[in-house]
Design a protein around this motif. Structure first.
Motif, PDB file in Angstrom:
ATOM      1  N   GLU A   1      -3.948 -17.594  22.099  1.00 40.33           N
ATOM      2  CA  GLU A   1      -3.900 -16.616  21.003  1.00 40.33           C
ATOM      3  C   GLU A   1      -4.266 -15.229  21.533  1.00 40.33           C
ATOM      4  N   ILE A   2      -5.313 -15.276  22.430  1.00 48.37           N
ATOM      5  CA  ILE A   2      -5.761 -13.971  22.961  1.00 48.37           C
ATOM      6  C   ILE A   2      -4.635 -13.343  23.786  1.00 48.37           C
ATOM      7  N   LEU A   3      -3.988 -14.182  24.612  1.00 47.38           N
ATOM      8  CA  LEU A   3      -2.881 -13.664  25.415  1.00 47.38           C
ATOM      9  C   LEU A   3      -1.758 -13.129  24.532  1.00 47.38           C
ATOM     10  N   TYR A   4      -1.474 -13.877  23.463  1.00 45.99           N
ATOM     11  CA  TYR A   4      -0.425 -13.433  22.528  1.00 45.99           C
ATOM     12  C   TYR A   4      -0.776 -12.106  21.904  1.00 45.99           C
ATOM     13  N   LEU A   5      -2.036 -11.995  21.492  1.00 44.67           N
ATOM     14  CA  LEU A   5      -2.482 -10.755  20.849  1.00 44.67           C
ATOM     15  C   LEU A   5      -2.397  -9.585  21.829  1.00 44.67           C
ATOM     16  N   MET A   6      -2.808  -9.884  23.086  1.00 46.05           N
ATOM     17  CA  MET A   6      -2.773  -8.826  24.082  1.00 46.05           C
ATOM     18  C   MET A   6      -1.318  -8.384  24.334  1.00 46.05           C
ATOM     19  N   GLU A   7      -0.435  -9.369  24.336  1.00 48.84           N
ATOM     20  CA  GLU A   7       0.977  -9.052  24.502  1.00 48.84           C
ATOM     21  C   GLU A   7       1.485  -8.205  23.348  1.00 48.84           C
ATOM     22  N   GLN A   8       1.054  -8.540  22.140  1.00 51.20           N
ATOM     23  CA  GLN A   8       1.447  -7.784  20.955  1.00 51.20           C
ATOM     24  C   GLN A   8       0.893  -6.362  21.028  1.00 51.20           C
ATOM     25  N   ILE A   9      -0.361  -6.300  21.505  1.00 46.46           N
ATOM     26  CA  ILE A   9      -0.987  -4.966  21.605  1.00 46.46           C
ATOM     27  C   ILE A   9      -0.216  -4.105  22.607  1.00 46.46           C
ATOM     28  N   ARG A  10       0.200  -4.744  23.702  1.00 43.52           N
ATOM     29  CA  ARG A  10       0.955  -3.989  24.710  1.00 43.52           C
ATOM     30  C   ARG A  10       2.274  -3.477  24.143  1.00 43.52           C
ATOM     31  N   HIS A  11       2.975  -4.333  23.398  1.00 43.81           N
ATOM     32  CA  HIS A  11       4.227  -3.902  22.761  1.00 43.81           C
ATOM     33  C   HIS A  11       3.988  -2.773  21.771  1.00 43.81           C
ATOM     34  N   LEU A  12       2.857  -2.910  21.040  1.00 45.12           N
ATOM     35  CA  LEU A  12       2.539  -1.860  20.055  1.00 45.12           C
ATOM     36  C   LEU A  12       2.271  -0.537  20.756  1.00 45.12           C
ATOM     37  N   ARG A  13       1.534  -0.636  21.888  1.00 49.16           N
ATOM     38  CA  ARG A  13       1.249   0.594  22.623  1.00 49.16           C
ATOM     39  C   ARG A  13       2.562   1.243  23.147  1.00 49.16           C
ATOM     40  N   GLU A  14       3.438   0.392  23.668  1.00 50.21           N
ATOM     41  CA  GLU A  14       4.717   0.918  24.142  1.00 50.21           C
ATOM     42  C   GLU A  14       5.515   1.565  23.009  1.00 50.21           C
ATOM     43  N   GLU A  15       5.459   0.913  21.847  1.00 54.22           N
ATOM     44  CA  GLU A  15       6.147   1.469  20.673  1.00 54.22           C
ATOM     45  C   GLU A  15       5.558   2.792  20.273  1.00 54.22           C
ATOM     46  N   VAL A  16       4.203   2.834  20.358  1.00 52.71           N
ATOM     47  CA  VAL A  16       3.508   4.086  20.009  1.00 52.71           C
ATOM     48  C   VAL A  16       3.913   5.203  20.969  1.00 52.71           C
ATOM     49  N   GLU A  17       3.969   4.837  22.274  1.00 59.77           N
ATOM     50  CA  GLU A  17       4.362   5.834  23.268  1.00 59.77           C
ATOM     51  C   GLU A  17       5.790   6.322  23.010  1.00 59.77           C
ATOM     52  N   ARG A  18       6.677   5.373  22.684  1.00 61.18           N
ATOM     53  CA  ARG A  18       8.067   5.765  22.392  1.00 61.18           C
ATOM     54  C   ARG A  18       8.155   6.701  21.211  1.00 61.18           C
ATOM     55  N   LEU A  19       7.379   6.325  20.169  1.00 61.06           N
ATOM     56  CA  LEU A  19       7.367   7.163  18.958  1.00 61.06           C
ATOM     57  C   LEU A  19       6.797   8.545  19.252  1.00 61.06           C
ATOM     58  N   LYS A  20       5.771   8.584  20.136  1.00 62.95           N
ATOM     59  CA  LYS A  20       5.204   9.887  20.500  1.00 62.95           C
ATOM     60  C   LYS A  20       6.261  10.759  21.180  1.00 62.95           C
TER      61      LYS A  20
ATOM     62  N   GLU B   1       9.529  10.499  20.944  1.00 62.72           N
ATOM     63  CA  GLU B   1      10.530  10.911  19.955  1.00 62.72           C
ATOM     64  C   GLU B   1       9.998  12.053  19.100  1.00 62.72           C
ATOM     65  N   ARG B   2       8.683  11.919  18.769  1.00 59.48           N
ATOM     66  CA  ARG B   2       8.062  12.990  17.969  1.00 59.48           C
ATOM     67  C   ARG B   2       8.070  14.299  18.730  1.00 59.48           C
ATOM     68  N   GLU B   3       7.748  14.215  20.029  1.00 60.76           N
ATOM     69  CA  GLU B   3       7.746  15.442  20.833  1.00 60.76           C
ATOM     70  C   GLU B   3       9.162  16.029  20.931  1.00 60.76           C
ATOM     71  N   ASP B   4      10.154  15.131  21.104  1.00 58.03           N
ATOM     72  CA  ASP B   4      11.547  15.615  21.172  1.00 58.03           C
ATOM     73  C   ASP B   4      11.964  16.282  19.872  1.00 58.03           C
TER      74      ASP B   4
ATOM     75  N   ILE C   1       9.939  17.677  17.762  1.00 55.23           N
ATOM     76  CA  ILE C   1       9.222  18.962  17.654  1.00 55.23           C
ATOM     77  C   ILE C   1       9.947  20.027  18.470  1.00 55.23           C
ATOM     78  N   ILE C   2      10.395  19.633  19.703  1.00 59.36           N
ATOM     79  CA  ILE C   2      11.112  20.589  20.552  1.00 59.36           C
ATOM     80  C   ILE C   2      12.430  21.014  19.894  1.00 59.36           C
ATOM     81  N   ALA C   3      13.139  20.019  19.329  1.00 60.80           N
ATOM     82  CA  ALA C   3      14.422  20.322  18.679  1.00 60.80           C
ATOM     83  C   ALA C   3      14.222  21.248  17.491  1.00 60.80           C
ATOM     84  N   LEU C   4      13.196  20.936  16.699  1.00 58.70           N
ATOM     85  CA  LEU C   4      12.915  21.787  15.537  1.00 58.70           C
ATOM     86  C   LEU C   4      12.539  23.191  15.984  1.00 58.70           C
ATOM     87  N   SER C   5      11.761  23.244  17.082  1.00 61.25           N
ATOM     88  CA  SER C   5      11.357  24.559  17.584  1.00 61.25           C
ATOM     89  C   SER C   5      12.564  25.357  18.053  1.00 61.25           C
ATOM     90  N   THR C   6      13.480  24.655  18.764  1.00 63.25           N
ATOM     91  CA  THR C   6      14.700  25.332  19.255  1.00 63.25           C
ATOM     92  C   THR C   6      15.575  25.809  18.102  1.00 63.25           C
TER      93      THR C   6
END
Length: 290
Positions: free
Chosen positions: A11-30, A32-35, A37-42
């Motif tokens: 379960e712990i391994l599964y949760l850690m795997e889920q957390i890793r996916h969530l972190r990757e998703e968060v990074e992707r969303l960040k 996209e958010r930065e892109d 922001i840049i597009a809106l700024s342009t």
């Protein structure tokens, strides 16, 4: 106990795997958010420029529309003017067609009058040198075809410069007119022509005329001039106006030119003046004096 530990570890391994996916998703969303922001700024940075371009294009379009409207109005005005001009021209053409014969006659009369004016000497109202040259050339050809004689008489008013100096140019002009009238009165046939040859010189063209006939004309002119009794006090020849006269006669041939006849008459006129004036010379050895 061993199974529970293994389950918890999974379960712990599964949760850690889920957390890793969530972190990757968060990074992707960040990212996209930065892109975004840049597009809106342009977009914000270039929005004013785009809006200005759109406004300029809109203004240019308005100008083009106005120019087109004015052009259409101008074309309309021009078409109306052309239509009116066409109607006017149709009226003119119709008038010309209706009165063509009259206008042709009028133009023919005007042309004839202008040709007559161009061929006349303005002072003496007899044919001028231009008309003399034309007539001599024509009659020379005609006499060549007919093998008939043609005579040329040249007249020169004796000492005319002294006459002008003594009595003035108005009197000189009147003298020229009187001599011209005498010449016209002594030459009658339609084919004959008298002309002012130049200055105080006059000429007579006599087609189908023998030398004897030309001499009679010259003597008649001399007699009529003498009868006028035009006073010439400065003349060394006579107290009255006199003429020197040279006569040339020829039967033209195709090989000859009328210039030979002119030269001969001029030579005889020169001899008449050289031999004392007031005389008629018709060959290098024969002379008649009034």
């Amino acid at each position: 106990m061993s199974d529970s530990c293994q389950s918890s570890e999974s379960e712990i391994l599964y949760l850690m795997e889920q957390i890793r996916h969530l972190r990757e998703e968060v990074e992707r969303l960040k990212r996209e958010r930065e892109d975004l922001i840049i597009a809106l700024s342009t977009t914000a940075e270039h929005g004013d420029c785009i809006e200005a371009q759109l406004q300029e294009a809109n203004q240019q379009l308005k100008v083009e529309v106005e120019v087109r409207r004015r052009t259409e109005m101008t074309l309309q005005t021009l078409m109306e003017a052309i239509s009116k001009r066409k109607a006017d021209l149709e009226i003119v053409v119709q008038t010309i067609m209706e009165h063509g014969d009259i206008m042709d006659t009028q133009w023919a009369l005007k042309l004839s009058e202008m040709n007559k004016i161009a061929s006349m000497d303005g002072l003496t109202q007899i044919p001028n040198r231009r008309r003399f040259d034309e007539h001599l050339a024509h009659q020379w050809k005609q006499m060549t075809r007919e093998r008939s004689p043609i005579c040329l008489i040249l007249f020169d008013i004796d000492l005319f410069k002294q006459y002008n100096d003594t009595y003035g140019h108005l009197a000189g002009d009147d003298c020229l007119k009187q001599v011209a009238q005498v010449l016209n009165g002594c030459v009658h046939r339609p084919s004959d022509l008298t002309a002012r040859y130049g200055g105080e010189e006059f000429a007579a063209i006599l087609p189908q005329t023998s030398l004897e006939g030309a001499m009679e004309v010259a003597q008649r002119v001399q007699t009529e001039i003498a009868n006028l009794k035009i006073l010439h006090e400065k003349s060394s020849v006579s107290n009255y106006l006199t003429l020197s006269i040279g006569i040339a006669s020829s039967i033209p041939t195709p090989e000859q030119s009328f210039s030979k006849l002119l030269d001969e008459a001029d030579q005889y006129l020169y001899l008449a003046k050289q031999q004392g004036r007031d005389r008629i010379i018709f060959s290098s050895k024969k002379a008649l004096r009034q």
